[in-house]
Scaffold this motif. Structure first.
Motif, PDB file in Angstrom:
ATOM      1  N   GLN A  66       5.562  -1.082  -0.872  1.00 16.36           N
ATOM      2  CA  GLN A  66       6.685  -1.686  -0.167  1.00 16.36           C
ATOM      3  C   GLN A  66       6.694  -3.205  -0.362  1.00 16.36           C
ATOM      4  O   GLN A  66       7.743  -3.812  -0.608  1.00 16.36           O
ATOM      5  CB  GLN A  66       6.609  -1.355   1.329  1.00 16.36           C
ATOM      6  N   TYR A  67       5.513  -3.808  -0.253  1.00 11.44           N
ATOM      7  CA  TYR A  67       5.369  -5.257  -0.439  1.00 11.44           C
ATOM      8  C   TYR A  67       5.861  -5.665  -1.827  1.00 11.44           C
ATOM      9  O   TYR A  67       6.640  -6.623  -1.972  1.00 11.44           O
ATOM     10  CB  TYR A  67       3.892  -5.628  -0.241  1.00 11.44           C
TER      11      TYR A  67
ATOM     12  N   ARG B 145       1.892   0.579   1.807  1.00 10.22           N
ATOM     13  CA  ARG B 145       2.135  -0.812   2.215  1.00 10.22           C
ATOM     14  C   ARG B 145       2.234  -1.713   0.984  1.00 10.22           C
ATOM     15  O   ARG B 145       3.094  -2.594   0.902  1.00 10.22           O
ATOM     16  CB  ARG B 145       1.012  -1.315   3.128  1.00 10.22           C
TER      17      ARG B 145
ATOM     18  N   TRP C  46       1.779  -8.514   5.797  1.00 14.10           N
ATOM     19  CA  TRP C  46       1.891  -7.445   6.795  1.00 14.10           C
ATOM     20  C   TRP C  46       1.392  -7.907   8.166  1.00 14.10           C
ATOM     21  O   TRP C  46       1.972  -7.566   9.201  1.00 14.10           O
ATOM     22  CB  TRP C  46       1.114  -6.211   6.329  1.00 14.10           C
TER      23      TRP C  46
ATOM     24  N   LYS D 239      -5.330  -4.994  11.888  1.00 10.96           N
ATOM     25  CA  LYS D 239      -4.415  -4.062  11.214  1.00 10.96           C
ATOM     26  C   LYS D 239      -4.190  -2.798  12.052  1.00 10.96           C
ATOM     27  O   LYS D 239      -3.074  -2.276  12.129  1.00 10.96           O
ATOM     28  CB  LYS D 239      -4.977  -3.663   9.844  1.00 10.96           C
TER      29      LYS D 239
ATOM     30  N   ILE E 238      -0.479  -1.492  11.399  1.00 17.49           N
ATOM     31  CA  ILE E 238      -0.386  -1.543   9.936  1.00 17.49           C
ATOM     32  C   ILE E 238      -1.153  -0.372   9.330  1.00 17.49           C
ATOM     33  O   ILE E 238      -0.730   0.220   8.336  1.00 17.49           O
ATOM     34  CB  ILE E 238      -0.937  -2.887   9.420  1.00 17.49           C
TER      35      ILE E 238
END
Length: 294
Positions: free
Chosen positions: A84-85, A81, A154, A61, A66
């Motif tokens: 957004q996912y 994150r 991600w 990551k 990420i």
């Protein structure tokens, strides 16, 4: 930086008594305590040593961007994150592009297409392109390595983007590179593959464009991806090379190109850890070993 004789002695001792990697694990733990994290040192560490499984996903990551280098921001960024996912998933569900029965890897592909602004019309979905097939193969492999669906997406997205952005121009040259190193290691095999017409038909797409996803089992594959994610696509050449060397006797006894391709596209799965270990040794032999300081 000069090698530390005491550290080298300890490493040799640990390896001799069966605790190979103890010193390396300690070194990685020291690196992960830095704030901000030194991404370059983490990359170099990953080039030199296999990542311990307990830290692998976290290091990936960081290397893929990420998570940021500042550790105190990880929780905040992780929250962004996830948001957004979930927003992308909700958008695809609202457009009726995916449902609860859609295979997870296809969900990841549609999410990636939406974010990349290349999502086709639902009524005009074109035939699968090669790049989409590459993405799905990498997704299937990553899904076996990573349990959490959000983390999985991600990692797939950033791995796929970074790989094609950083190494896209190098990929067409990897087959020639493989031929060069095969001429150094086993010229008789190279001549046989050339004379039978098999060399030009080796499964370069699955090997190089998919980083061996679908060819190697995930337990072996993740050690190759350690090197790719930390900055080397050349490792792929040496994995391909070692596969050829490992099955030299079978390949030398085969004269039909299609039989060679069929075998190499479905290699036995029980010996792949040894193949990857030897491939990494060859990679270090020809390309050197990056130095790091901890």
């Amino acid at each position: 930086m000069a090698d530390d004789p005491q550290r080298n002695f300890r490493s040799a001792y640990y390896e001799k008594v069966g605790f190979r990697g103890v010193e390396e694990k300690k070194s990685l733990e020291i690196l992960l305590k830095d704030n901000p994290l030194d991404v370059e040192k983490l990359s170099t560490f990953s080039q030199r040593f296999p990542l311990p499984s307990m830290y692998r996903i976290h290091v990936w990551k960081i290397l893929l961007g990420i998570l940021p280098p500042h550790s105190d921001s990880h929780a905040l960024v992780g929250g962004y994150r996830r948001e957004q996912y979930e927003n992308i998933l909700e958008a695809l569900e609202a457009m009726r592009f995916i449902s609860s029965s859609t295979p997870t890897t296809e969900v990841y592909l549609r999410m990636f297409q939406l974010e990349s602004q290349v999502l086709p019309r639902r009524s005009e979905i074109p035939p699968m392109e090669e790049e989409d097939a590459d993405f799905l193969s990498i997704s299937q492999a990553m899904e076996e390595i990573v349990v959490n669906a959000m983390d999985c997406y991600w990692l797939i997205k950033c791995f796929f983007n970074q790989f094609n952005t950083k190494f896209g121009d190098s990929l067409p040259h990897l087959p020639k590179s493989l031929e060069h190193y095969l001429s150094q290691e086993e010229p008789r095999l190279l001549n046989h593959l050339k004379s039978t017409g098999a060399l030009a038909q080796l499964p370069y797409g699955p090997w190089f464009n998919r980083c061996f996803a679908g060819t190697l089992p995930e337990s072996s594959l993740q050690r190759v991806w350690d090197k790719v994610i930390s900055g080397s696509c050349k490792i792929l050449v040496f994995v391909g090379l070692e596969i050829l060397l490992n099955y030299k006797i079978i390949l030398m006894g085969t004269s039909r190109p299609e039989a060679v391709v069929k075998f190499l596209s479905n290699i036995p799965q029980e010996n792949t850890d040894a193949i990857v270990t030897k491939a990494i040794d060859l990679w270090h032999k020809y390309c050197g070993t990056p130095m790091h300081s901890v």
